[in-house]
Design a protein around this motif. Structure first.
Motif, PDB file in Angstrom:
ATOM      1  N   LEU A  27       0.819  -1.219   0.000  1.00 41.06           N
ATOM      2  CA  LEU A  27       0.000   0.000   0.000  1.00 41.06           C
ATOM      3  C   LEU A  27       0.849   1.264   0.000  1.00 41.06           C
ATOM      4  O   LEU A  27       0.409   2.311  -0.477  1.00 41.06           O
ATOM      5  N   THR A  28       2.076   1.190   0.518  1.00 48.41           N
ATOM      6  CA  THR A  28       2.933   2.370   0.462  1.00 48.41           C
ATOM      7  C   THR A  28       3.302   2.729  -0.975  1.00 48.41           C
ATOM      8  O   THR A  28       3.644   3.889  -1.247  1.00 48.41           O
ATOM      9  N   LYS A  29       3.241   1.790  -1.891  1.00 51.54           N
ATOM     10  CA  LYS A  29       3.552   2.082  -3.298  1.00 51.54           C
ATOM     11  C   LYS A  29       2.498   2.988  -3.930  1.00 51.54           C
ATOM     12  O   LYS A  29       2.727   3.577  -4.982  1.00 51.54           O
ATOM     13  N   PHE A  30       1.344   3.128  -3.259  1.00 55.48           N
ATOM     14  CA  PHE A  30       0.282   3.992  -3.762  1.00 55.48           C
ATOM     15  C   PHE A  30       0.293   5.362  -3.069  1.00 55.48           C
ATOM     16  O   PHE A  30      -0.578   6.188  -3.329  1.00 55.48           O
ATOM     17  N   GLY A  31       1.266   5.597  -2.195  1.00 54.21           N
ATOM     18  CA  GLY A  31       1.402   6.899  -1.553  1.00 54.21           C
ATOM     19  C   GLY A  31       1.053   6.941  -0.088  1.00 54.21           C
ATOM     20  O   GLY A  31       1.252   7.974   0.562  1.00 54.21           O
ATOM     21  N   TYR A  32       0.505   5.855   0.465  1.00 53.44           N
ATOM     22  CA  TYR A  32       0.218   5.832   1.893  1.00 53.44           C
ATOM     23  C   TYR A  32       1.516   5.713   2.686  1.00 53.44           C
ATOM     24  O   TYR A  32       2.464   5.041   2.264  1.00 53.44           O
ATOM     25  N   SER A  33       1.561   6.352   3.852  1.00 55.73           N
ATOM     26  CA  SER A  33       2.658   6.086   4.771  1.00 55.73           C
ATOM     27  C   SER A  33       2.453   4.698   5.370  1.00 55.73           C
ATOM     28  O   SER A  33       1.319   4.168   5.387  1.00 55.73           O
ATOM     29  N   PRO A  34       3.515   4.072   5.885  1.00 57.20           N
ATOM     30  CA  PRO A  34       3.316   2.769   6.535  1.00 57.20           C
ATOM     31  C   PRO A  34       2.290   2.831   7.666  1.00 57.20           C
ATOM     32  O   PRO A  34       1.506   1.894   7.851  1.00 57.20           O
ATOM     33  N   GLU A  35       2.263   3.952   8.400  1.00 57.35           N
ATOM     34  CA  GLU A  35       1.323   4.068   9.518  1.00 57.35           C
ATOM     35  C   GLU A  35      -0.120   4.164   9.020  1.00 57.35           C
ATOM     36  O   GLU A  35      -1.039   3.585   9.626  1.00 57.35           O
ATOM     37  N   GLY A  91       1.466   0.838 -13.617  1.00 63.74           N
ATOM     38  CA  GLY A  91       2.052   1.230 -12.351  1.00 63.74           C
ATOM     39  C   GLY A  91       1.000   1.712 -11.373  1.00 63.74           C
ATOM     40  O   GLY A  91      -0.151   1.956 -11.739  1.00 63.74           O
ATOM     41  N   PRO A  92       1.378   1.899 -10.089  1.00 61.20           N
ATOM     42  CA  PRO A  92       0.405   2.248  -9.059  1.00 61.20           C
ATOM     43  C   PRO A  92      -0.073   3.690  -9.168  1.00 61.20           C
ATOM     44  O   PRO A  92       0.712   4.605  -9.446  1.00 61.20           O
ATOM     45  N   TYR A  93      -1.352   3.870  -8.947  1.00 63.10           N
ATOM     46  CA  TYR A  93      -1.938   5.211  -8.775  1.00 63.10           C
ATOM     47  C   TYR A  93      -1.339   5.830  -7.515  1.00 63.10           C
ATOM     48  O   TYR A  93      -1.075   5.132  -6.532  1.00 63.10           O
ATOM     49  N   ARG A  94      -1.110   7.129  -7.519  1.00 64.76           N
ATOM     50  CA  ARG A  94      -0.533   7.801  -6.362  1.00 64.76           C
ATOM     51  C   ARG A  94      -1.570   8.697  -5.706  1.00 64.76           C
ATOM     52  O   ARG A  94      -2.113   9.614  -6.339  1.00 64.76           O
ATOM     53  N   ILE A  95      -1.861   8.428  -4.442  1.00 65.95           N
ATOM     54  CA  ILE A  95      -2.794   9.263  -3.690  1.00 65.95           C
ATOM     55  C   ILE A  95      -2.070  10.494  -3.155  1.00 65.95           C
ATOM     56  O   ILE A  95      -0.836  10.544  -3.098  1.00 65.95           O
ATOM     57  N   ASP A  96      -2.838  11.479  -2.729  1.00 73.91           N
ATOM     58  CA  ASP A  96      -2.326  12.562  -1.905  1.00 73.91           C
ATOM     59  C   ASP A  96      -2.528  12.131  -0.463  1.00 73.91           C
ATOM     60  O   ASP A  96      -3.672  12.016  -0.007  1.00 73.91           O
ATOM     61  N   PRO A  97      -1.465  11.852   0.294  1.00 74.46           N
ATOM     62  CA  PRO A  97      -1.635  11.340   1.662  1.00 74.46           C
ATOM     63  C   PRO A  97      -2.191  12.357   2.638  1.00 74.46           C
ATOM     64  O   PRO A  97      -2.504  12.005   3.784  1.00 74.46           O
ATOM     65  N   GLY A  98      -2.347  13.609   2.206  1.00 73.74           N
ATOM     66  CA  GLY A  98      -2.922  14.629   3.077  1.00 73.74           C
ATOM     67  C   GLY A  98      -2.081  14.878   4.303  1.00 73.74           C
ATOM     68  O   GLY A  98      -0.849  14.781   4.276  1.00 73.74           O
ATOM     69  N   MET A  99      -2.729  15.194   5.403  1.00 74.95           N
ATOM     70  CA  MET A  99      -2.013  15.503   6.639  1.00 74.95           C
ATOM     71  C   MET A  99      -1.358  14.284   7.257  1.00 74.95           C
ATOM     72  O   MET A  99      -0.488  14.401   8.122  1.00 74.95           O
ATOM     73  N   GLY A 100      -1.772  13.089   6.835  1.00 62.80           N
ATOM     74  CA  GLY A 100      -1.240  11.866   7.415  1.00 62.80           C
ATOM     75  C   GLY A 100      -1.834  11.565   8.769  1.00 62.80           C
ATOM     76  O   GLY A 100      -2.710  12.273   9.272  1.00 62.80           O
ATOM     77  N   ALA A 101      -1.344  10.513   9.387  1.00 66.26           N
ATOM     78  CA  ALA A 101      -1.834  10.088  10.695  1.00 66.26           C
ATOM     79  C   ALA A 101      -1.072  10.835  11.787  1.00 66.26           C
ATOM     80  O   ALA A 101       0.163  10.830  11.798  1.00 66.26           O
ATOM     81  N   PRO A 102      -1.763  11.486  12.722  1.00 66.42           N
ATOM     82  CA  PRO A 102      -1.083  12.142  13.835  1.00 66.42           C
ATOM     83  C   PRO A 102      -0.189  11.146  14.590  1.00 66.42           C
ATOM     84  O   PRO A 102      -0.555  10.000  14.805  1.00 66.42           O
ATOM     85  N   ARG A 103       0.999  11.653  15.004  1.00 67.20           N
ATOM     86  CA  ARG A 103       2.005  10.791  15.635  1.00 67.20           C
ATOM     87  C   ARG A 103       2.501  11.417  16.935  1.00 67.20           C
ATOM     88  O   ARG A 103       2.692  12.625  17.028  1.00 67.20           O
ATOM     89  N   SER A 104       2.696  10.567  17.934  1.00 72.67           N
ATOM     90  CA  SER A 104       3.396  10.962  19.162  1.00 72.67           C
ATOM     91  C   SER A 104       4.433   9.888  19.467  1.00 72.67           C
ATOM     92  O   SER A 104       4.102   8.690  19.497  1.00 72.67           O
TER      93      SER A 104
END
Length: 418
Positions: free
Chosen positions: A349-357, A402-415
């Motif tokens: 799924l990271t190949k489509f632009g998602y972060s691992p998280e 090849g994989p479609y690329r998403i815009d991951p946006g703000m991503g998942a909040p991290r602490s």
């Protein structure tokens, strides 16, 4: 609508309600209500942290999640005439978010959340690869959930209680505490711990008399794991239309439940992997006299899956074997092979632009299917993860383009892990 026998006021904390639930297992926790075999009734449920997780773009609340306080359970509910050795029959008639409350500060008021716990505060299935805390907020629109933190996916909810079970007998409770204590003693300083011993300081024991509180709190079992009484099984298919047969260990059975989920993947792999929420559940109860001996049910619940679920017809699946990331071979280790299948899905799924998280949060909350696909071919077990392709707003299948690329946006909040 069935009568509400356990109401919750969204403006008040769980401990301040008209009827007080509990967050430990013990046979002496008094029932909050009594029903009869054949009765139908409604129960309100608070999400498991009672409002400690909020709808924002920070993961500090997940990092500091008060694990000693969970789960906030509705009940116990005694069933008239039921005796040890019987089977308690529980039908889930309906289940959903907090009724008529589509906005507000509590999960279940039009939204829910998924969390990855930090390694030092709960951990998770893939804590070695994901030691920090992350959060995703999901907004509900009817039966569909979407997230600003995991874009271009939407899930049709398979709503279910993560936790439901009967009270243990004193003898059964003693067995739990002995065997889990023995396990902890093999590595008492492990992080995350091997098991969770009784902890009196944050115990909530319903209407138990104050004179008995310290003794019972010191014996009462934590609600995190599933056990012989059912408990925190986190089975996504234990949903509307399910019938469950619970073993009975005390007079009245003393049924309790909570930890409602809007959606979840098999395994709830982030530990807070479902879309957590508060809400309601409608139940009907009955009894099979002597059913534990009749059907050989002594240390497990039996259930019939729900009759209503999302209809996904196409899947993309990932396999894993019982070999560690550094190439060490293990013998038929299905836990490890499921970890590897999940990691393969995350990498894909990271190949489509998602972060691992983001991908990990997706696997915990989406209606994925996990399967033990091979458990006999030494030395490798094989586990598989099936992801429904229709949850994505794009074509997630491999192609020559090849994989479609998403815009991951703000991503998942991290602490970061403390």
């Amino acid at each position: 609508m069935p009568d509400v026998i356990f109401p919750l006021d969204s403006a008040r904390k769980f401990e301040d309600q008209e009827k007080i639930g509990h967050n430990r297992w013990h046979p002496e926790i008094p029932p909050v209500a009594t029903v009869k075999p054949g009765d139908s009734f409604r129960v309100h449920c608070r999400e498991w942290f009672d409002g400690a997780i909020v709808n924002d773009d920070s993961a500090e609340d997940i990092l500091n999640a008060p694990l000693l306080t969970v789960h906030k359970l509705s009940g116990p509910f005694a069933v008239e005439g039921v005796k040890p050795g019987d089977l308690l029959v529980v039908d889930i008639l309906d289940v959903g978010p907090i009724p008529q409350e589509d906005a507000g500060p509590l999960a279940g008021q039009g939204w829910g959340y998924t969390g990855i716990f930090s390694r030092n505060n709960g951990g998770g299935f893939l804590t070695d690869q994901f030691p920090d805390a992350y959060k995703a907020i999901w907004d509900f629109s009817g039966q569909v959930a979407t997230s600003r933190h995991v874009p271009e996916v939407s899930y049709v909810g398979l709503i279910h209680p993560g936790l439901m079970g009967t009270a243990p007998s004193a003898e059964l409770l003693g067995r739990w505490n002995r065997r889990e204590g023995d396990l902890i003693a093999t590595d008492p300083h492990r992080v995350p711990p091997l098991a969770l011993p009784p902890e009196a300081g944050h115990a909530l024991l319903g209407s138990l008399p104050a004179s008995e509180f310290d003794r019972v709190a010191g014996e009462a079992a934590r609600t995190a794991p599933p056990r012989e009484n059912g408990g925190n099984q986190d089975i996504k298919n234990l949903s509307k239309g399910s019938r469950i047969f619970y073993p009975v260990f005390v007079d009245g059975a003393n049924l309790s439940l909570g930890d409602l989920h809007f959606s979840q993947g098999d395994g709830e792999i982030t530990f807070c992997g479902a879309i957590e929420m508060g809400g309601f559940i409608d139940l009907r109860v009955d009894v099979i006299r002597g059913g534990m001996d009749t059907y050989g049910v002594s240390e497990n619940a039996i259930f019939m899956p729900g009759i209503i679920e999302p209809r996904y017809s196409e899947w993309i699946a990932f396999s894993g074997t019982s070999v560690t990331l550094d190439g060490t071979q293990h013998y038929l280790d299905s836990h490890l092979s499921y970890q590897r299948a999940c990691l393969h899905a995350i990498d894909y799924l990271t190949k489509f632009g998602y972060s691992p998280e983001q991908a990990y949060l997706l696997l915990g909350s989406a209606p994925i299917e996990g399967r033990l696909s091979g458990v006999v071919d030494i030395p490798n077990s094989c586990s598989t993860v099936y992801i429904p392709t229709a949850i994505f707003d794009f074509d997630v299948r491999p192609s020559a383009a090849g994989p479609y690329r998403i815009d991951p946006g703000m991503g998942a909040p991290r602490s970061r892990n403390a």
